[in-house]
Design a protein around this motif. Structure first.
Motif, PDB file in Angstrom:
ATOM      1  N   PRO A   1      38.550  29.134  39.050  1.00  0.00           N
ATOM      2  CA  PRO A   1      39.752  28.311  39.258  1.00  0.00           C
ATOM      3  C   PRO A   1      39.887  27.815  40.703  1.00  0.00           C
ATOM      4  O   PRO A   1      40.359  26.698  40.934  1.00  0.00           O
ATOM      5  CB  PRO A   1      40.904  29.243  38.879  1.00  0.00           C
ATOM      6  N   GLY A   2      39.456  28.636  41.663  1.00  0.00           N
ATOM      7  CA  GLY A   2      39.550  28.196  43.051  1.00  0.00           C
ATOM      8  C   GLY A   2      38.694  26.983  43.337  1.00  0.00           C
ATOM      9  O   GLY A   2      39.129  26.014  43.972  1.00  0.00           O
ATOM     10  N   LEU A   3      37.451  26.979  42.854  1.00  0.00           N
ATOM     11  CA  LEU A   3      36.560  25.841  43.061  1.00  0.00           C
ATOM     12  C   LEU A   3      37.029  24.615  42.286  1.00  0.00           C
ATOM     13  O   LEU A   3      36.707  23.480  42.662  1.00  0.00           O
ATOM     14  CB  LEU A   3      35.136  26.211  42.643  1.00  0.00           C
ATOM     15  N   ALA A   4      37.775  24.844  41.199  1.00  0.00           N
ATOM     16  CA  ALA A   4      38.315  23.727  40.423  1.00  0.00           C
ATOM     17  C   ALA A   4      39.643  23.217  40.977  1.00  0.00           C
ATOM     18  O   ALA A   4      40.200  22.247  40.453  1.00  0.00           O
ATOM     19  CB  ALA A   4      38.485  24.157  38.964  1.00  0.00           C
ATOM     20  N   GLY A   5      40.154  23.870  42.017  1.00  0.00           N
ATOM     21  CA  GLY A   5      41.402  23.442  42.625  1.00  0.00           C
ATOM     22  C   GLY A   5      42.654  23.989  41.968  1.00  0.00           C
ATOM     23  O   GLY A   5      43.761  23.547  42.287  1.00  0.00           O
ATOM     24  N   ASP A   6      42.505  24.945  41.062  1.00  0.00           N
ATOM     25  CA  ASP A   6      43.662  25.574  40.419  1.00  0.00           C
ATOM     26  C   ASP A   6      44.002  26.832  41.206  1.00  0.00           C
ATOM     27  O   ASP A   6      43.626  27.946  40.840  1.00  0.00           O
ATOM     28  CB  ASP A   6      43.318  25.908  38.958  1.00  0.00           C
ATOM     29  N   PHE A   7      44.762  26.657  42.265  1.00  0.00           N
ATOM     30  CA  PHE A   7      44.977  27.763  43.198  1.00  0.00           C
ATOM     31  C   PHE A   7      46.005  28.769  42.687  1.00  0.00           C
ATOM     32  O   PHE A   7      45.970  29.937  43.092  1.00  0.00           O
ATOM     33  CB  PHE A   7      45.357  27.213  44.570  1.00  0.00           C
ATOM     34  N   ASP A   8      46.893  28.363  41.789  1.00  0.00           N
ATOM     35  CA  ASP A   8      47.794  29.335  41.174  1.00  0.00           C
ATOM     36  C   ASP A   8      46.984  30.345  40.363  1.00  0.00           C
ATOM     37  O   ASP A   8      47.211  31.559  40.441  1.00  0.00           O
ATOM     38  CB  ASP A   8      48.812  28.633  40.272  1.00  0.00           C
ATOM     39  N   ALA A   9      46.037  29.834  39.562  1.00  0.00           N
ATOM     40  CA  ALA A   9      45.195  30.731  38.767  1.00  0.00           C
ATOM     41  C   ALA A   9      44.299  31.564  39.666  1.00  0.00           C
ATOM     42  O   ALA A   9      44.038  32.739  39.375  1.00  0.00           O
ATOM     43  CB  ALA A   9      44.363  29.922  37.777  1.00  0.00           C
ATOM     44  N   ALA A  10      43.812  30.976  40.749  1.00  0.00           N
ATOM     45  CA  ALA A  10      42.958  31.735  41.670  1.00  0.00           C
ATOM     46  C   ALA A  10      43.729  32.887  42.293  1.00  0.00           C
ATOM     47  O   ALA A  10      43.225  34.020  42.374  1.00  0.00           O
ATOM     48  CB  ALA A  10      42.414  30.804  42.753  1.00  0.00           C
ATOM     49  N   LEU A  11      44.947  32.646  42.716  1.00  0.00           N
ATOM     50  CA  LEU A  11      45.760  33.709  43.311  1.00  0.00           C
ATOM     51  C   LEU A  11      46.069  34.800  42.293  1.00  0.00           C
ATOM     52  O   LEU A  11      46.039  35.986  42.617  1.00  0.00           O
ATOM     53  CB  LEU A  11      47.054  33.112  43.873  1.00  0.00           C
ATOM     54  N   ALA A  12      46.353  34.401  41.056  1.00  0.00           N
ATOM     55  CA  ALA A  12      46.649  35.376  40.022  1.00  0.00           C
ATOM     56  C   ALA A  12      45.439  36.266  39.733  1.00  0.00           C
ATOM     57  O   ALA A  12      45.585  37.443  39.395  1.00  0.00           O
ATOM     58  CB  ALA A  12      47.097  34.674  38.745  1.00  0.00           C
ATOM     59  N   ALA A  13      44.244  35.698  39.898  1.00  0.00           N
ATOM     60  CA  ALA A  13      43.021  36.442  39.583  1.00  0.00           C
ATOM     61  C   ALA A  13      42.776  37.597  40.541  1.00  0.00           C
ATOM     62  O   ALA A  13      42.036  38.527  40.210  1.00  0.00           O
ATOM     63  CB  ALA A  13      41.829  35.488  39.597  1.00  0.00           C
ATOM     64  N   PHE A  14      43.381  37.565  41.711  1.00  0.00           N
ATOM     65  CA  PHE A  14      43.210  38.675  42.648  1.00  0.00           C
ATOM     66  C   PHE A  14      43.972  39.919  42.187  1.00  0.00           C
ATOM     67  O   PHE A  14      43.646  41.031  42.605  1.00  0.00           O
ATOM     68  CB  PHE A  14      43.695  38.281  44.045  1.00  0.00           C
ATOM     69  N   ASP A  15      44.967  39.726  41.325  1.00  0.00           N
ATOM     70  CA  ASP A  15      45.847  40.824  40.950  1.00  0.00           C
ATOM     71  C   ASP A  15      45.630  41.344  39.544  1.00  0.00           C
ATOM     72  O   ASP A  15      46.151  42.409  39.189  1.00  0.00           O
ATOM     73  CB  ASP A  15      47.316  40.378  41.075  1.00  0.00           C
ATOM     74  N   SER A  16      44.869  40.623  38.729  1.00  0.00           N
ATOM     75  CA  SER A  16      44.712  41.036  37.328  1.00  0.00           C
ATOM     76  C   SER A  16      43.325  40.673  36.829  1.00  0.00           C
ATOM     77  O   SER A  16      42.798  39.604  37.155  1.00  0.00           O
ATOM     78  CB  SER A  16      45.764  40.338  36.461  1.00  0.00           C
ATOM     79  N   PRO A  17      42.724  41.542  35.995  1.00  0.00           N
ATOM     80  CA  PRO A  17      41.434  41.218  35.391  1.00  0.00           C
ATOM     81  C   PRO A  17      41.557  40.326  34.159  1.00  0.00           C
ATOM     82  O   PRO A  17      40.552  39.956  33.559  1.00  0.00           O
ATOM     83  CB  PRO A  17      40.879  42.590  35.010  1.00  0.00           C
ATOM     84  N   ASP A  18      42.779  39.984  33.771  1.00  0.00           N
ATOM     85  CA  ASP A  18      42.986  39.142  32.604  1.00  0.00           C
ATOM     86  C   ASP A  18      42.839  37.675  32.975  1.00  0.00           C
ATOM     87  O   ASP A  18      43.235  37.249  34.067  1.00  0.00           O
ATOM     88  CB  ASP A  18      44.369  39.379  32.007  1.00  0.00           C
TER      89      ASP A  18
END
Length: 244
Positions: free
Chosen positions: A144-161
């Motif tokens: 998501p970070g490379l795709a520019g979806d930074f909300d999803a990228a930030l969420a990925a740091f906190d959850s494996p889902d």
């Protein structure tokens, strides 16, 4: 392209582990849990091994049976397909029944993977190889970070889902956690690889390049999947445990 890269890298890595562990020409007993399209199962059957596929999706099982029908008789007779859940291996197989157990792209759909992994280790013979392919939770923010979806990228740091490309809510696994689990079930981690360091952003329908360009792409992915720190940010991890 994504599937081409995945299957080719996993095939090479599997062959490397098999060659290091077993004599050339030995016919091995292989269990493939979650067959998918049967790519690795059919490839190993063509190499002379006896393969059992355990698949919970009747449609996928039918797809593999259709592909198997197109194979020569000598290959067809080395493959059997059982419709069943990978969490129920104990209901289908005796302890130590297999030399190799594959579980590729399945754990992300299992909320509590430890009991399933213990069952897979149980059906492995001593010295047998457990091959797992999982989504890499330690690099979950990359796509998501490379795709520019930074909300999803930030969420990925906190959850494996995460939500996969099929739109399903699934989960990723961390190398450290699986390493501990494999030790606990008696099949400690022997080695691991990264899969799809450079090509995970490709569109689902993007075709692979041809000829020398594909060779260079695979060579780069293969090198990255064996080299730190690149393999740590791969989309997928291929873990190889060995039954004690």
């Amino acid at each position: 392209m994504r599937n081409t890269v995945r299957q080719e890298l996993i095939a090479r890595q599997l062959d490397e582990q098999i060659a290091a562990r077993y004599p050339v020409g030995q016919r091995l007993r292989v269990l493939d849990v979650g067959l998918g399209q049967g790519t690795q199962a059919l490839r190993l059957a063509r190499a002379g091994h006896n393969v059992t596929g355990l698949e919970s999706d009747p449609e996928m099982a039918a797809t593999v049976r259709e592909a198997l029908d197109a194979e020569p008789e000598g290959i067809r007779e080395r493959v059997r397909i059982i419709e069943g859940d990978g969490r129920d291996t104990g209901a289908h197989f005796l302890p130590g029944a297999f030399d190799i157990v594959l579980c590729h792209g399945v754990l992300m759909y299992v909320n509590e993977p430890d009991p399933m992994l213990a069952g897979l280790a149980r059906v492995l013979a001593p010295g047998g190889l457990l091959s797992l392919v999982v989504r890499n939770a330690d690099a979950l923010a990359m796509r998501p970070g490379l795709a520019g979806d930074f909300d999803a990228a930030l969420a990925a740091f906190d959850s494996p889902d995460y939500t996969n490309r099929l739109g399903l809510r699934v989960r990723a696994d961390r190398l450290e956690t699986l390493t501990a689990t494999l030790t606990g079930i008696g099949a400690p981690l022997h080695t691991w690889y990264g899969v799809r360091v450079f090509t995970d952003q490709a569109a689902d329908d993007q075709a692979p390049p041809a000829g020398e360009e594909l060779d260079r792409l695979i060579a780069a992915e293969e090198k990255a999947g064996r080299t730190d720190p690149y393999r740590s940010v791969a989309a997928l991890l291929h873990l190889c445990g060995v039954r004690g």
